[in-house]
Design a protein around this motif. Structure first.
Motif, mmCIF file in Angstrom:
data_model
loop_
_atom_site.group_PDB
_atom_site.id
_atom_site.type_symbol
_atom_site.label_atom_id
_atom_site.label_comp_id
_atom_site.label_asym_id
_atom_site.label_seq_id
_atom_site.Cartn_x
_atom_site.Cartn_y
_atom_site.Cartn_z
ATOM 1 N N SER A 12 0.821 -1.212 0.000
ATOM 2 C CA SER A 12 0.000 0.000 0.000
ATOM 3 C C SER A 12 0.855 1.261 0.000
ATOM 4 N N TYR A 19 0.349 2.072 -10.596
ATOM 5 C CA TYR A 19 -0.817 1.224 -10.397
ATOM 6 C C TYR A 19 -1.725 1.350 -11.608
ATOM 7 N N ARG A 29 -5.780 9.226 -3.592
ATOM 8 C CA ARG A 29 -5.070 7.949 -3.485
ATOM 9 C C ARG A 29 -4.886 7.547 -2.024
ATOM 10 N N LEU A 33 -5.989 3.972 -0.567
ATOM 11 C CA LEU A 33 -5.023 3.001 -0.059
ATOM 12 C C LEU A 33 -5.134 2.809 1.445
#
Length: 280
Positions: A12, A19, A29, A33
């Motif tokens: 992570s 990605y 993000r 995550l």
């Protein structure tokens, strides 16, 4: 000839690019995550599926760098610290969020390069996949058989391409044995130690553009999982194999140190945590 086996596992990691899912910025993000439920699921898969193979490698001479951000929420950051404190082959690198993902990966790997190595076997490992108990030993042994190919260019990919696709969905663990070339798991990129790249720098699906490659198609060497949190749910091209259920159960134990009951339990626990079905 000294061959260093050096891998990178991103847990992570908060950074842009790198990605298949796109986000508008670092805040979006981070929210994705670091979602608490998602992190709980990722850790569950990591400790159930990925870790057993690394903790019991027949050749302990390897380094696996676990890369994450310094602001990874608790208790997950403390759990990673505790894990690497107990396992000498694991290293933890806390890399601040960077826009250029390849630069971040290089920053994580660079401190662990062995200047005494003649060649470095770089590998990437996703936190939801598994390698066989003899992956490191096999990669090192098989490289020695084809090292003249590596010497010609200073680059060579060694693809252990027989494995299992594991789908975790609807509280079930289902397997699809296949030969799948350059999946990214159990795939080693051998480079000269002074080269700046890592395995992440090369798109594993397009490796022949940059280097010669050798495929080793037996025995089973990897498990790739597909689940609701997968970055990609596409198993990709491959050649299906037929393995009877009883033989498959034996392979899980002997090759990976896993058993079907534990993986069925994993699928059920993921179902209970509310994220199943096809990846989005």
């Amino acid at each position: 000839m000294r061959v260093q086996m050096l891998g990178l596992c991103r847990f992570s990691y908060l950074g842009m690019r790198g990605y298949q899912r796109d986000h508008s910025g670092i805040a979006e993000r981070r929210a994705f995550l670091y979602d608490p439920a998602r992190l709980a699921r990722r850790w569950l898969i990591f400790e159930t599926l990925a870790l057993p193979g690394w903790l019991a490698q027949s050749d302990p001479d390897f380094t696996l760098v676990v890369m994450t951000g310094p602001d990874l929420p608790q208790p997950w950051l403390s759990r990673l610290r505790d894990l690497v404190a107990q396992v000498p082959q694991l290293r933890l690198e806390l890399v601040p969020a960077m826009d250029r993902h390849l630069d971040a990966c290089r920053a994580a790997i660079a401190p662990h390069l062995d200047p005494r190595a003649d060649a470095v076997g770089h590998f990437r490992h996703d936190d939801d996949d598994a390698v066989a108990l003899d992956y490191i030993a096999s990669a090192r042994r098989d490289f020695m058989q084809v090292r003249d190919l590596w010497r010609a260019e200073g680059r060579l990919s060694l693809d252990h391409s027989r494995g299992l696709m594991l789908r975790l969905a609807e509280a079930k663990a289902t397997f699809a044995p296949r030969i799948a070339h350059n999946m990214g798991v159990a795939l080693t990129v051998f480079l000269a130690p002074d080269r700046p790249e890592t395995a992440i720098h090369f798109n594993h699906a397009r490796l022949p553009l940059w280097m010669p490659g050798v495929a080793v198609t037996r025995p089973l060497m990897f498990i790739r999982s597909i689940h609701g949190d997968s970055d990609s749910g596409d198993p990709g091209p491959g050649i299906p194999l037929d393995i009877p259920p009883d033989d498959l159960d034996r392979h899980l134990v002997r090759r990976f140190g896993l058993n079907r009951a534990a993986l069925e339990s994993l699928a059920q626990r993921l179902e209970g945590q509310g994220r199943t079905g096809s990846p989005c």
